[in-house]
Motif scaffolding. Structure first.
Motif, PDB file in Angstrom:
ATOM      1  N   LEU A 345       3.173  -9.497   1.138  1.00 44.69           N
ATOM      2  CA  LEU A 345       2.158  -8.459   1.249  1.00 44.69           C
ATOM      3  C   LEU A 345       0.834  -9.092   1.660  1.00 44.69           C
ATOM      4  O   LEU A 345       0.366 -10.044   1.011  1.00 44.69           O
ATOM      5  CB  LEU A 345       1.972  -7.743  -0.086  1.00 44.69           C
ATOM      6  CG  LEU A 345       2.910  -6.582  -0.424  1.00 44.69           C
ATOM      7  CD1 LEU A 345       2.616  -6.085  -1.828  1.00 44.69           C
ATOM      8  CD2 LEU A 345       2.761  -5.448   0.572  1.00 44.69           C
ATOM      9  N   ALA A 462       7.071  -2.449  -3.093  1.00 43.15           N
ATOM     10  CA  ALA A 462       6.413  -2.549  -1.790  1.00 43.15           C
ATOM     11  C   ALA A 462       5.768  -1.219  -1.410  1.00 43.15           C
ATOM     12  O   ALA A 462       4.625  -1.172  -0.925  1.00 43.15           O
ATOM     13  CB  ALA A 462       7.415  -2.983  -0.733  1.00 43.15           C
ATOM     14  N   ALA A 463       6.475  -0.120  -1.636  1.00 44.39           N
ATOM     15  CA  ALA A 463       5.945   1.200  -1.278  1.00 44.39           C
ATOM     16  C   ALA A 463       4.702   1.533  -2.097  1.00 44.39           C
ATOM     17  O   ALA A 463       3.701   2.028  -1.563  1.00 44.39           O
ATOM     18  CB  ALA A 463       7.015   2.269  -1.478  1.00 44.39           C
ATOM     19  N   LEU A 466       1.692  -0.508  -0.903  1.00 37.33           N
ATOM     20  CA  LEU A 466       1.120   0.005   0.340  1.00 37.33           C
ATOM     21  C   LEU A 466       0.318   1.282   0.089  1.00 37.33           C
ATOM     22  O   LEU A 466      -0.682   1.541   0.770  1.00 37.33           O
ATOM     23  CB  LEU A 466       2.227   0.263   1.363  1.00 37.33           C
ATOM     24  CG  LEU A 466       2.978  -0.978   1.871  1.00 37.33           C
ATOM     25  CD1 LEU A 466       4.101  -0.574   2.801  1.00 37.33           C
ATOM     26  CD2 LEU A 466       2.024  -1.924   2.588  1.00 37.33           C
ATOM     27  N   ASP A 467       0.753   2.080  -0.886  1.00 41.28           N
ATOM     28  CA  ASP A 467       0.052   3.332  -1.192  1.00 41.28           C
ATOM     29  C   ASP A 467      -1.220   3.098  -1.991  1.00 41.28           C
ATOM     30  O   ASP A 467      -2.232   3.772  -1.782  1.00 41.28           O
ATOM     31  CB  ASP A 467       0.973   4.282  -1.967  1.00 41.28           C
ATOM     32  CG  ASP A 467       2.094   4.849  -1.102  1.00 41.28           C
ATOM     33  OD1 ASP A 467       1.939   4.821   0.129  1.00 41.28           O
ATOM     34  OD2 ASP A 467       3.096   5.306  -1.671  1.00 41.28           O
ATOM     35  N   ALA A 472      -3.493  -2.935   2.494  1.00 39.16           N
ATOM     36  CA  ALA A 472      -2.265  -3.716   2.296  1.00 39.16           C
ATOM     37  C   ALA A 472      -1.325  -3.525   3.479  1.00 39.16           C
ATOM     38  O   ALA A 472      -1.256  -2.453   4.081  1.00 39.16           O
ATOM     39  CB  ALA A 472      -1.570  -3.300   1.001  1.00 39.16           C
ATOM     40  N   ASP A 473      -0.588  -4.599   3.803  1.00 34.69           N
ATOM     41  CA  ASP A 473       0.341  -4.565   4.930  1.00 34.69           C
ATOM     42  C   ASP A 473       1.577  -5.367   4.570  1.00 34.69           C
ATOM     43  O   ASP A 473       1.469  -6.468   4.009  1.00 34.69           O
ATOM     44  CB  ASP A 473      -0.328  -5.142   6.184  1.00 34.69           C
ATOM     45  CG  ASP A 473       0.608  -5.138   7.386  1.00 34.69           C
ATOM     46  OD1 ASP A 473       1.302  -4.121   7.593  1.00 34.69           O
ATOM     47  OD2 ASP A 473       0.654  -6.149   8.108  1.00 34.69           O
ATOM     48  N   LEU A 474       2.759  -4.827   4.873  1.00 37.72           N
ATOM     49  CA  LEU A 474       4.019  -5.515   4.587  1.00 37.72           C
ATOM     50  C   LEU A 474       4.324  -6.460   5.748  1.00 37.72           C
ATOM     51  O   LEU A 474       4.610  -6.024   6.863  1.00 37.72           O
ATOM     52  CB  LEU A 474       5.147  -4.494   4.403  1.00 37.72           C
ATOM     53  CG  LEU A 474       6.495  -5.037   3.933  1.00 37.72           C
ATOM     54  CD1 LEU A 474       6.375  -5.701   2.570  1.00 37.72           C
ATOM     55  CD2 LEU A 474       7.524  -3.904   3.864  1.00 37.72           C
TER      56      LEU A 474
END
Length: 555
Positions: A345, A462-463, A466-467, A472-474
């Motif tokens: 992340l 991960a979800a 990001l929310d 944030a970036d995967l």
């Protein structure tokens, strides 16, 4: 009178009348009181002593491990009954067991929910035992506390998992009463598979035996693509990957079907396109999802368009069955520690990124130490050869980072030991039973590498990240199979032999170039960073080296 804090001073088997005085001296007199006290102070489990001669049995001693586990310092705990650890979540039954054991002057071990000073609940395995004076009356109670939260959570997770699997088996039994033929064949293939690869191959073989051909692809959330892994029969022109973002704009009918099925989580049917298998008339994309986890897609080619109108329920059942199989395999491998999901992340807003940006350099994570009240991290400052200590401290203050020490300050890559307040990412990692494995920081962006044992948990973590986390970036997402014995397991086993001070001395020495020749730093500098004398630092370091050597040669 027996000294408090030494419950074993008067215990043990009766010695033979022929035992020599030197034998008794070797087992008792040679161990002085200071060593006994130090043993209790540095024990890895919480130790408390309560005064049984007073009505409320207040604590008269707590060790450092108790403070680390509960957050309560000796100055707070001493003079109070240990019930200050209890709260609304503490069940009465284990408390009654302890009360009864005290009334009967007997030892007892219970597991109960306690509260840390921060208010956080944790599972505490408590053993209490009476200590008697020379007259035989109980004068003290010694207690041993151990945080067993992770074990209790694992037990609960295993129970929940067993319940879910049982529910899924019941649902699958009803499904098989309604559907037969291909569903039965695929179900048998799933049940007999011992790995994901074996499952994929068995499923596509079963599908191709009834339909024209088939292939299975795995979803990569980092790139939002489906990567084919196994196929059977003629699947047309080679497919390297399918973008989920393509939607209805795919160049080929199979790409349109796959993208739509992954987006909507429903079976998508499409007439065959010019680049598809010549003997096929239609293609169906079946999403493979279990709960919130999407594992990929099953693509089925049929020889007639009747396939489009009558077999959607069959395809839905197929996808569900395959997903359940993948989930069951994942659960088994997780319990054995055979697999893990690792992803990265990137965080545009993080104290480490701000610190890196203020120094105009990159941070390379080289170790984590735990001999302070909080976990501290060691970073090499790449590209910061001209940065002095004052600049580093100023940058840390601006970024809300605490610098504990600066090692190898005169080298091309200084080493900084720092810490920062817990971030929302740390809370998410803990919530989903993940592990933060390392950091890469450059140009104001901090990239965290995270491992999670279950794919469903990894995707949810991960979800949510990001929310919830701004910017944030995967960056990457992959499944990794582990071989026995893994490097991490070996390192964990070695580290379990080290005390916090021994590990801290070893990490600091290695990171700051102490083992290089000529030395990039010296023992005085490292000892100062630890707040100990040089001789104490060397004692910790030599003890750590001995334990590492023993672990290697025992293999």
């Amino acid at each position: 009178m027996t000294r408090p804090g030494n419950p074993n001073a008067d215990s043990g088997p009766t010695r033979s009348a022929h035992a020599s005085e030197s034998t008794r001296s070797a087992s008792t007199d040679a161990v002085d009181e200071a060593l006994k006290t130090r043993t209790m102070d540095e024990a890895p489990v919480g130790i408390t002593i309560a005064d049984a001669t007073q009505s409320d049995m207040p604590l008269i001693y707590v060790n450092a491990a108790f403070e680390r586990m509960t957050g309560y310092s000796p100055s707070y705990a001493v003079g109070r009954n240990c019930r200050f650890l209890q709260g609304e979540g503490t069940r009465e039954k284990p408390v009654r067991q302890m009360r009864a054991a005290i009334e009967n002057e007997e030892p007892v071990t219970v597991e109960l929910r306690n509260y840390r000073r921060s208010g956080e609940l944790f599972w505490n395995e408590v053993t209490i035992a009476p200590l008697r004076d020379e007259s035989g009356a109980v004068a003290y109670y010694v207690g041993f506390q151990q945080d067993v939260t992770r074990r209790k959570r694992a037990e609960q997770a295993a129970s929940d998992r067993a319940t879910r699997i049982e529910h899924e088996r019941t649902a699958q039994a009803r499904l098989l009463e309604r559907l037969d033929g291909i569903v039965a064949e695929v179900t048998e293939a799933v049940a007999l598979a011992s790995s994901r690869e074996e499952l994929r191959q068995a499923v596509v073989r079963s599908i191709a035996a009834t339909y024209s051909s088939a292939w299975i692809g795995t979803y990569d959330p980092a790139t939002e693509t489906v990567e084919p892994h196994a196929s059977e029969g003629d699947v047309g022109a080679a497919i390297e990957s399918v973008s989920v973002a393509a939607g209805d704009d795919g160049e080929r009918s199979v790409e349109t079907a796959v993208a739509a099925a992954m987006t909507d989580r429903r079976v998508r049917l499409e007439p065959i396109g010019p680049e598809e298998p010549a003997e096929a008339a239609a293609v169906a994309a079946v999403p493979l999802h279990f709960g919130e986890a999407v594992y990929g897609v099953l693509v089925v080619y049929a020889q007639t368009e009747e396939f489009r109108r009558h077999e959607r329920d069959v395809l839905t059942a197929l996808g569900r069955t395959v997903a359940i199989g993948i989930n069951a395999l994942e659960s088994q491998r997780t319990l054995r520690g055979d697999s893990v999901v690792r992803f990265q992340l990137a965080l545009a807003s993080h104290p480490l990124g701000s610190f890196s940006e203020a120094l105009s350099c990159s941070l390379r994570h080289t170790g984590t130490v735990g001999d302070r009240g909080e976990r501290s991290l060691l970073f090499k400052l790449d590209g910061a050869a001209e940065v002095d200590a004052e600049t580093i401290h100023d940058a840390a203050e601006a970024a809300d980072v605490s610098v504990h020490s600066i090692l190898a300050a005169e080298t091309d890559t200084p080493v900084v030991e720092l810490s920062f307040d817990e971030t929302p990412l740390a809370e998410l990692i803990r919530e989903y039973s993940g592990e933060l494995c390392g950091w890469e920081v450059s140009e104001g962006v901090a990239v965290a590498t995270i491992e999670v044992g279950r794919e469903a948990l990894a995707r949810s973590l991960a979800a949510d990240a990001l929310d919830c986390l701004s910017g944030a970036d995967l960056r990457s997402y992959r499944r990794r199979e582990q071989a026995h014995e893994t490097r991490r397991e070996f390192v964990a086993e070695v580290e379990s032999r080290l005390t916090p001070r021994q590990r801290a001395a070893l990490v600091r020495a290695h990171t700051s170039g102490y083992f290089a020749w000529p030395h990039e730093t010296n023992g005085d500098e490292i000892a100062d960073s630890m707040g100990v004398t040089r001789s104490t630092f060397h004692q910790h370091l030599r003890a750590a080296q001995r334990k590492i050597a023993a672990a290697i040669f025992e293999r």
